[in-house]
Design an enzyme around this catalytic site. Structure first.
Site, PDB file in Angstrom:
ATOM      1  N   LYS A  10       0.817  -1.217   0.000  1.00  0.00           N
ATOM      2  CA  LYS A  10       0.000   0.000   0.000  1.00  0.00           C
ATOM      3  C   LYS A  10       0.859   1.278   0.000  1.00  0.00           C
ATOM      4  CE  LYS A  10      -3.963  -2.235   2.229  1.00  0.00           C
ATOM      5  NZ  LYS A  10      -4.999  -2.100   3.288  1.00  0.00           N
ATOM      6  N   TYR A  50     -12.419  -2.059  -3.588  1.00  0.00           N
ATOM      7  CA  TYR A  50     -12.969  -2.090  -2.230  1.00  0.00           C
ATOM      8  C   TYR A  50     -14.495  -1.969  -2.211  1.00  0.00           C
ATOM      9  CZ  TYR A  50      -8.396  -1.991   0.058  1.00  0.00           C
ATOM     10  OH  TYR A  50      -7.153  -2.323   0.537  1.00  0.00           O
ATOM     11  N   PHE A  58     -15.401   4.226   6.780  1.00  0.00           N
ATOM     12  CA  PHE A  58     -14.031   4.571   6.374  1.00  0.00           C
ATOM     13  C   PHE A  58     -13.798   4.430   4.873  1.00  0.00           C
ATOM     14  CE2 PHE A  58     -14.004   0.123   7.924  1.00  0.00           C
ATOM     15  CZ  PHE A  58     -13.544  -0.545   6.794  1.00  0.00           C
ATOM     16  N   ARG A  86      -2.009 -14.426   4.793  1.00  0.00           N
ATOM     17  CA  ARG A  86      -2.755 -13.750   5.855  1.00  0.00           C
ATOM     18  C   ARG A  86      -2.029 -13.882   7.195  1.00  0.00           C
ATOM     19  NH1 ARG A  86      -7.417 -11.556   4.242  1.00  0.00           N
ATOM     20  NH2 ARG A  86      -8.395 -11.468   6.275  1.00  0.00           N
ATOM     21  N   THR A  92      -5.366  -7.121  10.861  1.00  0.00           N
ATOM     22  CA  THR A  92      -5.652  -5.870  10.142  1.00  0.00           C
ATOM     23  C   THR A  92      -5.170  -4.652  10.920  1.00  0.00           C
ATOM     24  OG1 THR A  92      -7.594  -6.887   9.136  1.00  0.00           O
ATOM     25  CG2 THR A  92      -7.511  -4.482   9.111  1.00  0.00           C
ATOM     26  N   ARG A 103       2.607  -6.458   9.352  1.00  0.00           N
ATOM     27  CA  ARG A 103       1.935  -5.303   9.970  1.00  0.00           C
ATOM     28  C   ARG A 103       2.549  -4.947  11.322  1.00  0.00           C
ATOM     29  NH1 ARG A 103      -3.795  -7.430   7.719  1.00  0.00           N
ATOM     30  NH2 ARG A 103      -3.931  -6.124   5.851  1.00  0.00           N
ATOM     31  N   ASN A 113      -2.122   0.183   6.732  1.00  0.00           N
ATOM     32  CA  ASN A 113      -1.633  -1.082   7.296  1.00  0.00           C
ATOM     33  C   ASN A 113      -0.743  -1.878   6.332  1.00  0.00           C
ATOM     34  OD1 ASN A 113      -3.651  -1.950   5.614  1.00  0.00           O
ATOM     35  ND2 ASN A 113      -4.788  -3.099   7.168  1.00  0.00           N
ATOM     36  N   HIS A 116      -2.273  -5.588   1.662  1.00  0.00           N
ATOM     37  CA  HIS A 116      -3.568  -6.254   1.506  1.00  0.00           C
ATOM     38  C   HIS A 116      -3.306  -7.659   1.007  1.00  0.00           C
ATOM     39  CE1 HIS A 116      -7.628  -7.249   0.145  1.00  0.00           C
ATOM     40  NE2 HIS A 116      -7.032  -7.783  -0.897  1.00  0.00           N
ATOM     41  N   GLU A 127      -9.664 -10.499  -7.659  1.00  0.00           N
ATOM     42  CA  GLU A 127      -8.682  -9.436  -7.446  1.00  0.00           C
ATOM     43  C   GLU A 127      -7.509  -9.552  -8.418  1.00  0.00           C
ATOM     44  OE1 GLU A 127      -9.770  -8.876  -2.689  1.00  0.00           O
ATOM     45  OE2 GLU A 127      -7.815  -9.701  -3.240  1.00  0.00           O
TER      46      GLU A 127
HETATM   47  P1  CMP Z   1      -7.580  -4.503   3.685  1.00  0.00           P
HETATM   48  O1  CMP Z   1      -7.209  -5.875   4.094  1.00  0.00           O
HETATM   49  O2  CMP Z   1      -6.922  -3.957   2.479  1.00  0.00           O
HETATM   50  O3  CMP Z   1      -9.159  -4.451   3.478  1.00  0.00           O
HETATM   51  C1  CMP Z   1      -9.970  -3.382   3.866  1.00  0.00           C
HETATM   52  C2  CMP Z   1      -9.184  -2.247   4.407  1.00  0.00           C
HETATM   53  O4  CMP Z   1      -9.944  -1.258   5.059  1.00  0.00           O
HETATM   54  C3  CMP Z   1      -8.247  -2.747   5.464  1.00  0.00           C
HETATM   55  O5  CMP Z   1      -7.242  -3.516   4.889  1.00  0.00           O
HETATM   56  C4  CMP Z   1      -7.813  -1.457   6.127  1.00  0.00           C
HETATM   57  O6  CMP Z   1      -6.756  -0.840   5.457  1.00  0.00           O
HETATM   58  C5  CMP Z   1      -9.068  -0.613   5.959  1.00  0.00           C
HETATM   59  N1  CMP Z   1      -9.721  -0.476   7.244  1.00  0.00           N
HETATM   60  C6  CMP Z   1     -10.268  -1.447   7.990  1.00  0.00           C
HETATM   61  N2  CMP Z   1     -10.791  -0.927   9.115  1.00  0.00           N
HETATM   62  C7  CMP Z   1     -10.559   0.408   9.071  1.00  0.00           C
HETATM   63  C8  CMP Z   1     -10.838   1.478   9.937  1.00  0.00           C
HETATM   64  N3  CMP Z   1     -11.474   1.288  11.099  1.00  0.00           N
HETATM   65  N4  CMP Z   1     -10.457   2.711   9.551  1.00  0.00           N
HETATM   66  C9  CMP Z   1      -9.824   2.916   8.375  1.00  0.00           C
HETATM   67  N5  CMP Z   1      -9.524   1.919   7.526  1.00  0.00           N
HETATM   68  C10 CMP Z   1      -9.869   0.681   7.874  1.00  0.00           C
END
Ligand code: CMP
Length: 139
Positions: A10, A50, A58, A86, A92, A103, A113, A116, A127
């Site tokens: 990312k 997404y 968010f 994973r 996450t 992470r 984070n 993905h 994807e």
């Molecule tokens: P990802 O695995 O790419 O899939 C969805 C993404 O949403 C997740 O990683 C985070 O980067 C983002 N995400 C999840 N929860 C939150 C949150 N509470 N605030 C902002 N971003 C979020």
């Protein structure tokens, strides 16, 4: 079984020049990078990618973040690649991520984070197809 998963390094990773450091963790876990390219995501690409999160509070922030700097999209291959990746990514929210995970090592917040990874074979296929054509994947 041998499996493929989709990965994104990312904007927080590219901004901090961490793509090689993250790839080293990926490869050390036994995953092979069988396709990889650095792209600037468009708004359309981020919203499509997404779409499942479009009702979340968010969502707009997430789309903006994904467009805020280049990303590196990848296809990773290995035994149980989806679950393996994973595990290597960690939770996450980096605050909950286990020692040694990407992470825990690198992520700054739940939003920024670092990586993905696909959550299931069906989503991995969707994807991968969004960003790669078959001839770009060389296993
Ligand atoms: P990802 O695995 O790419 O899939 C969805 C993404 O949403 C997740 O990683 C985070 O980067 C983002 N995400 C999840 N929860 C939150 C949150 N509470 N605030 C902002 N971003 C979020």
């Amino acid at each position: 079984a041998l499996q493929r998963t989709f990965s994104i390094l990312k904007p927080d990773a590219t901004r901090r020049n961490l793509t090689g450091a993250v790839n080293a963790v990926i490869e050390k876990a036994g995953l092979r990078i069988v396709a990889q390219k650095r792209i600037q995501m468009t708004k359309g690409q981020a919203e499509t990618f997404y779409a499942v999160h479009s009702a979340r509070p968010f969502f707009d922030e997430l789309v903006e973040f994904m467009m805020s700097a280049p990303v590196v999209v990848q296809v990773l291959e290995g035994e149980n690649a989806i679950a393996t990746y994973r595990e290597v990514m960690g939770a996450t929210n980096p605050a909950n991520a286990a020692e040694g995970t990407i992470r825990k090592l690198f992520a700054e917040s739940v939003g920024e984070n670092t990586v993905h990874g696909s959550d299931a074979p069906e989503t991995a296929a969707i994807e991968i197809a969004q960003f790669f054509s078959g001839n770009e994947i060389v296993g």
